[in-house]
Design an enzyme around this catalytic site. Structure first.
Site, short mmCIF file in Angstrom:
data_model
loop_
_atom_site.label_atom_id
_atom_site.label_comp_id
_atom_site.label_asym_id
_atom_site.label_seq_id
_atom_site.Cartn_x
_atom_site.Cartn_y
_atom_site.Cartn_z
N ARG A 90 0.99 -1.22 -0.23
CA ARG A 90 0.29 -0.25 0.74
C ARG A 90 1.01 1.09 0.06
O ARG A 90 1.76 1.39 1.05
CB ARG A 90 -0.76 0.36 1.35
CG ARG A 90 -2.46 1.20 1.59
CD ARG A 90 -2.59 0.84 2.39
NE ARG A 90 -3.17 0.74 3.30
CZ ARG A 90 -3.53 0.81 4.49
NH1 ARG A 90 -4.62 1.56 4.20
NH2 ARG A 90 -3.20 0.83 5.80
N THR B 51 -1.00 7.69 -1.34
CA THR B 51 -1.78 7.72 -1.77
C THR B 51 -2.71 6.31 -0.87
O THR B 51 -4.32 6.40 -1.34
CB THR B 51 -1.78 6.97 -3.33
OG1 THR B 51 -0.98 5.77 -3.96
CG2 THR B 51 -0.70 8.07 -4.02
N ASP C 150 -1.37 -2.36 12.83
CA ASP C 150 -0.89 -2.59 11.20
C ASP C 150 -0.42 -3.63 11.55
O ASP C 150 0.33 -3.95 12.46
CB ASP C 150 1.02 -2.13 11.64
CG ASP C 150 1.18 -1.90 9.82
OD1 ASP C 150 1.15 -3.06 8.90
OD2 ASP C 150 1.00 -1.26 9.24
N ASP D 289 3.11 -5.42 10.42
CA ASP D 289 3.81 -4.63 11.62
C ASP D 289 3.97 -5.20 13.16
O ASP D 289 5.07 -6.00 13.59
CB ASP D 289 3.76 -3.37 11.92
CG ASP D 289 4.63 -2.47 10.84
OD1 ASP D 289 5.43 -3.34 10.38
OD2 ASP D 289 4.44 -1.35 10.89
N1 URA Z 1 -3.24 -2.40 7.10
C1 URA Z 1 -3.35 -3.11 8.41
O1 URA Z 1 -2.44 -3.43 9.06
N2 URA Z 1 -4.03 -2.12 9.17
C2 URA Z 1 -5.40 -1.04 9.21
O2 URA Z 1 -6.04 -0.09 10.33
C3 URA Z 1 -5.62 -0.41 8.17
C4 URA Z 1 -4.90 -1.43 6.81
#
Ligand code: URA
Length: 209
Positions: free
Chosen positions: A104, A108, A200, A203
């Site tokens: 991602r 953007t 995330d 992570d």
């Molecule tokens: N991706 C993630 O890891 N966490 C989110 O909250 C949204 C997208």
């Protein structure tokens, strides 16, 4: 319109709360994310077709049931989807695993495809696409597109946490793909994270930042 189902078994809800907590470290996060994926697949596969087979027990011959129909494959969307694969394979150890690499763009928030490696008979398999977070739906839609382009016909999307925006985006673009989540959360934040979410997922799974 495809089906969207929240699998809110008490064990799933309990385990999801554990990984939502910011105090949960990498080891437990990893273990519990896989446990949730396993429980979800148990629920989702209730509709797998069965066929009669002959079995000879120590007592004699009888007709019993075994899973029939198409073979299965699990397709993690890299990298966070990897955190659900082992859980799925606990229940379906013979499933093939294909990978779709999407990242991602931080600015953007748009997804980009950088790696696709699938079983050669992808068109003959029922697919479980796995990704912990269904946020904007951008990555999921691109992954589904990439699979369809390569011949995939029947697939379901399995996520831990979904945002309403992501569910809507996938349902609109791929009305043939059913979506299963452990939770439907409140909303997407301005920075594209799910609230309350779990942060995330990549992570947290891999201990990166
Ligand atoms: N991706 C993630 O890891 N966490 C989110 O909250 C949204 C997208």
């Amino acid at each position: 319109m495809s089906k969207f189902q929240v699998l809110n078994h008490p064990l799933i809800q309990h385990k999801l709360t554990i990984i939502r907590s910011k105090h949960t470290g990498t080891k437990v996060f990893r273990e519990v994310a896989n446990e949730i994926a396993e429980l979800m697949v148990y629920e989702i596969t209730r509709d797998l077709p069965l066929a009669d087979v002959e079995v000879e027990t120590p007592m004699g011959k009888s007709t019993q049931k075994m899973i029939a129909g198409k073979k299965l494959a699990v397709i993690p969307i890299l990298r966070a989807g990897l955190g659900m694969v082992d859980g799925v394979l606990q229940l379906i150890p013979a499933a093939k695993v294909g990978h779709i690499g999407m990242y991602r763009d931080e600015k953007t928030l748009k997804p980009h495809e950088y790696f696709v490696k699938l079983p050669s008979d992808i068109d003959q398999r029922d697919l479980f696409i796995v990704d912990p977070m269904l946020a904007t739906g951008g990555s999921a839609n691109m992954a589904i597109e990439a699979l369809k382009k390569r011949g995939a016909k029947h697939m379901r999307l399995v996520v831990l946490v979904a945002a309403p925006e992501g569910v809507k985006a996938v349902q609109e673009e791929h009305p043939d793909v059913d979506i299963y989540a452990a939770s439907l959360d409140e909303k997407l934040t301005d920075s594209g994270y799910i609230f309350p979410g779990l942060g995330d997922a990549g992570d947290r799974l891999f201990g990166t930042k």
